[in-house]
Enzyme design. Structure first.
Site, PDB file in Angstrom:
ATOM      1  N   LYS A 154      11.315  -0.831  -5.953  1.00  0.00           N
ATOM      2  CA  LYS A 154      12.078   0.293  -6.500  1.00  0.00           C
ATOM      3  C   LYS A 154      11.659   0.547  -7.952  1.00  0.00           C
ATOM      4  CE  LYS A 154      16.792   1.684  -7.567  1.00  0.00           C
ATOM      5  NZ  LYS A 154      18.215   1.444  -7.425  1.00  0.00           N
TER       6      LYS A 154
ATOM      7  N   GLU B 191      24.806 -10.316  -3.411  1.00  0.00           N
ATOM      8  CA  GLU B 191      24.374  -9.593  -4.616  1.00  0.00           C
ATOM      9  C   GLU B 191      25.360  -8.459  -4.921  1.00  0.00           C
ATOM     10  OE1 GLU B 191      20.483  -7.302  -5.241  1.00  0.00           O
ATOM     11  OE2 GLU B 191      19.913  -9.242  -6.031  1.00  0.00           O
TER      12      GLU B 191
ATOM     13  N   GLY C 293      18.660  -1.415  -4.186  1.00  0.00           N
ATOM     14  CA  GLY C 293      17.604  -2.169  -3.506  1.00  0.00           C
ATOM     15  C   GLY C 293      18.059  -2.762  -2.182  1.00  0.00           C
ATOM     16  N   ARG C 294      19.253  -3.357  -2.171  1.00  0.00           N
ATOM     17  CA  ARG C 294      19.726  -4.028  -0.945  1.00  0.00           C
ATOM     18  C   ARG C 294      20.268  -3.038   0.074  1.00  0.00           C
ATOM     19  NH1 ARG C 294      22.344  -5.208  -5.519  1.00  0.00           N
ATOM     20  NH2 ARG C 294      24.550  -4.725  -5.775  1.00  0.00           N
TER      21      ARG C 294
ATOM     22  N   LYS D 236      15.527 -14.129 -14.967  1.00  0.00           N
ATOM     23  CA  LYS D 236      14.267 -13.382 -15.078  1.00  0.00           C
ATOM     24  C   LYS D 236      13.739 -13.428 -16.506  1.00  0.00           C
ATOM     25  CE  LYS D 236      15.131  -9.547 -11.846  1.00  0.00           C
ATOM     26  NZ  LYS D 236      15.281  -8.100 -11.738  1.00  0.00           N
TER      27      LYS D 236
ATOM     28  N   HIS E  35      23.211 -27.205  17.485  1.00  0.00           N
ATOM     29  CA  HIS E  35      22.668 -28.567  17.497  1.00  0.00           C
ATOM     30  C   HIS E  35      22.382 -29.072  16.094  1.00  0.00           C
ATOM     31  CE1 HIS E  35      22.296 -28.506  21.875  1.00  0.00           C
ATOM     32  NE2 HIS E  35      22.114 -27.213  21.680  1.00  0.00           N
TER      33      HIS E  35
ATOM     34  N   GLU F 234       7.382 -10.719  -9.477  1.00  0.00           N
ATOM     35  CA  GLU F 234       6.825 -11.298  -8.254  1.00  0.00           C
ATOM     36  C   GLU F 234       5.934 -10.276  -7.523  1.00  0.00           C
ATOM     37  OE1 GLU F 234       9.946 -11.477  -9.238  1.00  0.00           O
ATOM     38  OE2 GLU F 234      10.910 -13.357  -8.626  1.00  0.00           O
TER      39      GLU F 234
END
Ligand SMILES: O=P(O)(O)OC[C@H]1O[C@](O)(CO)[C@@H](O)[C@@H]1O
Length: 544
Positions: free
Chosen positions: A207, A355, A269-270, A508, A386, A213
């Site tokens: 965005k 978030e 973003g999410r 960050k 399990h 990253e």
């Protein structure tokens, strides 16, 4: 300043109700109320939700709905749908719902209808996706694209990666799709080491186009491509496209903005994988399937907007979640999909929910004095059974859980007929969690006395049973929209801004400061623990 949540009479009524209700258990609730399963059931599109196995009564639901009304949840919902700037701290509209609005709808931000721009981008995406799928779009040497690598992180990765996995059965099987997010060089290395650069397309999704990253991985991917194609910079245009709101940064990175697909600051973003962030997904499943998915989102948007409160699923699920979080002190929510294709669904929800609602400051800047977002976790059934279900059944924590299952497997994906085995577990778990097994039942089975306490299940563990006929692109859109709006409802009651994410900033900024320190050898000015850890790292780094 809005009235403090915990001062509201509706809140106090719920507290008093909880004190009474605490002693009631699910066995009793079902025994004394034969109509319960029928009554506590609602549908939205293809989604059916049975919420009868929750620690709620008619009175609980009435009080929770009263709280939502007192908190103005519907007003805030309408303001969001109308394009008002409900993301207060960033002064932005919140309009992921516009991403799936039909072309005939009109939604304005600052007096401008945004729907035509949404459809214009969708058309460009469709044209591009079709060209890549058909082989008309080739790499620089004329070879067709065989692998698409999406580079992004957070919402620019989790959404498309989750949806690609979920809809894998609908994807173009003669192409490969990979998702690189981690700044750990191993992620890009593993994703590319067996690829032919001539046949690889990178979709750089960000965005902001400033995320360290993503820019680091995209820069490395560019080096990888150029090394493989003899250093010809002109090749970049055929092997890199960008998805972003920041055309300046895209151009600076070296991607032609002709090959950029845009979106807008009113898409969080999410909340973005149904925007151009879904480009790699659209190439995988094709524009028609993508459109079906958008239709699914829209179905639940409409439901949220128009269904009466008593039948409004995002509202009910949001309020029931809040009931546990604030009145029962449940710290987590397990989301347990009984579909291998939904293996990344809970990880996706973690960002969506945590978030959005992992906040402790009210919209007016004061600290909250109540619990907010839960820790969301879980993996697909039956694997979790399990591993960690032991703790859900017999541990000391109260863990409400959403069980998600499907009546039929996706066509062709269950050639040996295992769906009943899967779904038998789905039904068994919610039954066992709710009703457990009493001491008397265990004794009646002839279990040795010493083992009886260990083999007793107290039950009373609340679950939601969410089912749909089959996992399709539309159903996936419906599911995601359901959770998006559920998160909205909770944030509205908690009086927090569900659409900012300042909590990710500090780490960050510190990482930016620390990175050069790792190789410089200069004096460190952190706390003694961080200084010592960096010194040890420097020592090992120098030794290699
Ligand atoms: O799409 P971008 O701008 O690269 O951001 C990626 C992610 O980083 C975050 O800002 C958190 O750091 C998320 O909200 C977002 O989804």
């Amino acid at each position: 300043m809005t009235e403090k949540l915990t001062d509201l009479p509706q809140w106090k009524a719920l507290e008093a109700h909880h004190a009474e209700f605490d002693k009631v258990n699910l066995r009793e609730l079902f025994d004394t109320d034969p109509g319960r399963a029928e009554r506590y059931f609602a549908q939205a599109g293809d989604l059916s939700v049975d919420y009868s196995k929750h620690l709620v009564s008619d009175e609980t639901l009435r009080l929770l709905l009263d709280l939502a009304k007192a908190r103005g949840v519907f007003e805030l919902r309408d303001r969001m749908f109308a394009g008002e700037k409900v993301n207060l701290t960033e002064d932005r509209a919140v309009l992921h719902v516009a991403l799936r609005a039909p072309a005939t709808e009109r939604i304005e931000v600052d007096g401008e209808d945004v729907v035509p721009a949404v459809h214009e981008v969708l058309h460009r995406m469709s044209a591009f996706a079709s060209r890549v799928r058909s082989g008309e779009w080739t790499g620089a040497t004329g070879k067709r694209i065989k692998t698409v690598v999406n580079i992004g992180i957070g919402g620019s990765d989790l959404g498309p990666a989750m949806a690609y996995e979920a809809l894998r059965a609908y994807t173009k099987r003669d192409m490969q799709f990979r998702f690189v997010s981690n700044v750990d060089g191993a992620d890009l290395y593993e994703a590319t080491q067996d690829l032919d650069p001539e046949e690889t397309l990178f979709v750089v999704s960000s965005k902001t186009f400033t995320t360290v990253e993503t820019i680091t991985n995209a820069t490395s991917a560019k080096k990888w491509l150029l090394a493989g194609l003899g250093g010809d910079e002109a090749a970049i245009a055929k092997h890199f496209v960008a998805v972003s709101t920041n055309d300046k940064a895209v151009a600076e990175f070296g991607i032609d903005t002709e090959n950029m697909f845009g979106f807008w600051d009113w898409v969080g973003g999410r909340y973005s994988y149904d925007s151009a962030i879904g480009l790699s997904l659209m190439i995988a499943i094709g524009p028609e399937r993508f459109e079906e998915m958008l239709g699914g989102f829209h179905t639940v948007d409409q439901h949220f907007r128009t269904a009466p409160a008593e039948r409004n699923l995002p509202l009910l699920m949001g309020l029931i979640g809040l009931w546990y979080r604030d009145f029962w002190d449940a710290q987590t929510l397990a989301v347990l999909p009984y579909s291998h294709y939904l293996s990344k669904f809970t990880a996706y929800l973690q960002q969506l929910d945590m978030e959005s609602n992992g906040k402790s400051t009210r919209r007016d800047g004061e600290p909250v004095e109540w619990e907010t977002g839960p820790i969301v976790w879980g993996t697909p059934g039956t694997n979790g059974q399990h591993a960690y279900y032991q703790l859900i059944h017999q541990g000391t924590a109260l863990i409400p859980a959403d069980f998600i299952g499907f009546d039929r497997a996706i066509e062709g994906t269950d050639p040996f007929g295992q769906q009943d085995a899967l779904m038998a577990n789905f039904f068994a778990q919610t039954e066992a969690l709710a009703f457990g097994k009493t001491r008397e039942q265990v004794q009646a089975e002839g279990v040795p006395a010493a083992q009886v306490p260990h083999r007793t299940f107290r039950g009373n563990h609340p679950t939601t049973t969410l089912t749909a006929p089959r996992l399709t692109p539309s159903v996936l859109g419906q599911l995601v929209a359901l959770y998006e709006h559920k998160v909205f409802v909770q944030g509205a009651v908690w009086d927090i801004d569900s659409f900012d994410q300042w909590g990710v900033e500090l780490g960050k900024v510190l990482a930016k400061k620390i990175e050069p320190e790792l190789s410089s050898g200069g004096e460190l000015h952190h706390d003694s623990s961080t200084n010592a850890a960096i010194e040890r790292y420097r020592g090992d780094r120098a030794a290699k």
